[in-house]
Design a protein around this motif. Structure first.
Motif, short mmCIF file in Angstrom:
data_model
loop_
_atom_site.label_atom_id
_atom_site.label_comp_id
_atom_site.label_asym_id
_atom_site.label_seq_id
_atom_site.Cartn_x
_atom_site.Cartn_y
_atom_site.Cartn_z
N ASP A 16 51.04 72.18 28.43
CA ASP A 16 51.65 73.16 29.55
C ASP A 16 53.20 72.69 29.83
OD1 ASP A 16 52.10 72.98 32.86
OD2 ASP A 16 50.86 74.58 32.39
N GLU A 17 53.93 73.88 29.63
CA GLU A 17 55.33 73.85 29.70
C GLU A 17 55.85 73.28 30.99
OE1 GLU A 17 57.72 77.16 28.69
OE2 GLU A 17 56.08 77.80 27.44
N LYS A 18 55.15 73.60 32.14
CA LYS A 18 55.69 73.02 33.64
C LYS A 18 55.18 71.66 33.47
CE LYS A 18 57.09 72.97 37.73
NZ LYS A 18 57.90 72.10 37.82
N PHE A 20 55.09 69.38 30.93
CA PHE A 20 55.98 68.83 30.01
C PHE A 20 57.42 68.64 30.76
CE2 PHE A 20 59.10 68.88 26.95
CZ PHE A 20 58.59 67.60 26.07
N GLN A 21 57.83 69.54 31.43
CA GLN A 21 59.09 69.52 32.25
C GLN A 21 59.03 68.46 33.40
OE1 GLN A 21 59.26 73.75 32.93
NE2 GLN A 21 61.26 73.69 32.11
N ASP A 22 57.91 68.35 33.84
CA ASP A 22 57.66 67.42 34.94
C ASP A 22 57.78 65.96 34.47
OD1 ASP A 22 57.77 69.28 37.06
OD2 ASP A 22 55.42 69.08 37.15
N LEU A 23 57.13 65.86 33.25
CA LEU A 23 57.05 64.79 32.35
C LEU A 23 58.46 64.22 31.84
CD1 LEU A 23 54.98 62.48 30.67
CD2 LEU A 23 55.80 63.99 28.86
N CYS A 24 59.23 65.22 31.52
CA CYS A 24 60.68 64.93 30.97
C CYS A 24 61.49 64.38 32.19
CB CYS A 24 61.25 66.03 30.56
SG CYS A 24 60.58 66.68 28.91
N ASP A 80 65.40 72.52 31.21
CA ASP A 80 64.81 73.61 30.34
C ASP A 80 64.53 73.16 29.08
OD1 ASP A 80 65.64 75.56 32.66
OD2 ASP A 80 67.72 74.90 32.16
N ILE A 81 63.23 73.84 28.77
CA ILE A 81 63.06 73.41 27.24
C ILE A 81 63.86 74.58 26.51
CG2 ILE A 81 61.26 73.95 25.47
CD1 ILE A 81 59.10 73.29 27.84
N VAL A 82 64.52 74.27 25.29
CA VAL A 82 65.45 74.81 24.56
C VAL A 82 65.14 75.08 23.34
CG1 VAL A 82 67.63 74.48 26.20
CG2 VAL A 82 67.23 72.96 24.12
N TYR A 92 58.19 68.19 18.27
CA TYR A 92 59.45 67.85 18.74
C TYR A 92 59.83 68.88 19.91
CZ TYR A 92 60.11 65.00 14.67
OH TYR A 92 60.27 63.95 13.64
N ILE A 93 60.24 68.48 21.09
CA ILE A 93 60.81 69.40 21.82
C ILE A 93 61.93 69.01 22.62
CG2 ILE A 93 60.52 70.54 24.22
CD1 ILE A 93 57.49 70.35 23.65
N THR A 94 63.17 69.81 22.52
CA THR A 94 64.32 69.45 23.20
C THR A 94 64.51 70.15 24.70
OG1 THR A 94 65.36 69.06 20.97
CG2 THR A 94 66.96 69.55 22.75
N VAL A 95 65.04 69.34 25.68
CA VAL A 95 65.18 69.96 26.95
C VAL A 95 66.47 69.75 27.26
CG1 VAL A 95 62.65 69.59 27.74
CG2 VAL A 95 64.44 67.66 27.96
#
Length: 148
Positions: A16-18, A20-24, A80-82, A92-95
């Motif tokens: 879940d993107e949201k 994941f952003q919270d985890l980041c 923001d996920i970019v 791999y995910i870059t934020v």
């Protein structure tokens, strides 16, 4: 980016993107706290081997120079996920983090400010790349790119 996220979701339907952003954001504050306390070992599980060594070496260099880098009043404005992709069995995910903080370095003996400011916050933008083995596995920080 959408294609990369859809590949990740195909193998990990719980992604879940949201969340994941919270985890980041959580990882960001924990890693910044470890840096501020000169002890990267407390976040060992959040870092790839390479990042653990890189950050640890930076901390050791500051200690040898008898300097202390202070990060205070951190306020994250956006996460923001970019970019997202899969490669060689890894996700791999870059934020992109946009934030404000007080960032200054002091002499560890005299307390004198050597660089930065205790009173003037700076805005910064950093790109953090997280990785994990494909599937529902823990994410680790694998790279930080600072934008000047």
């Amino acid at each position: 980016m959408g294609k990369g996220l859809s590949y990740i979701r195909q193998i990990d339907s719980s992604f879940d993107e949201k969340k994941f952003q919270d985890l980041c954001m959580d990882h960001f504050f924990k890693i910044q706290g470890a840096w501020a306390n000169n002890d990267v070992s407390v976040v060992r599980n959040l870092l790839t081997e390479e990042m653990f060594k890189l950050i640890g070496d930076d901390i050791e260099k500051l200690k040898l120079e008898k300097k202390i880098n202070k990060l205070e009043n951190i306020a994250v404005r956006s996460v923001d996920i970019v970019e997202a992709w899969q490669e060689s069995g890894m996700d791999y995910i870059t934020v992109r983090f946009c934030a404000n903080l007080l960032d200054y370095t002091i002499d560890g003996i005299t307390g004198q400010v050597l660089s930065g400011s205790k009173t003037e916050p700076v805005k910064f933008e950093e790109y953090w790349t997280f990785t994990r083995r494909v599937g529902n596995n823990p994410w680790q920080l694998s790279a930080i790119n600072q934008v000047d």
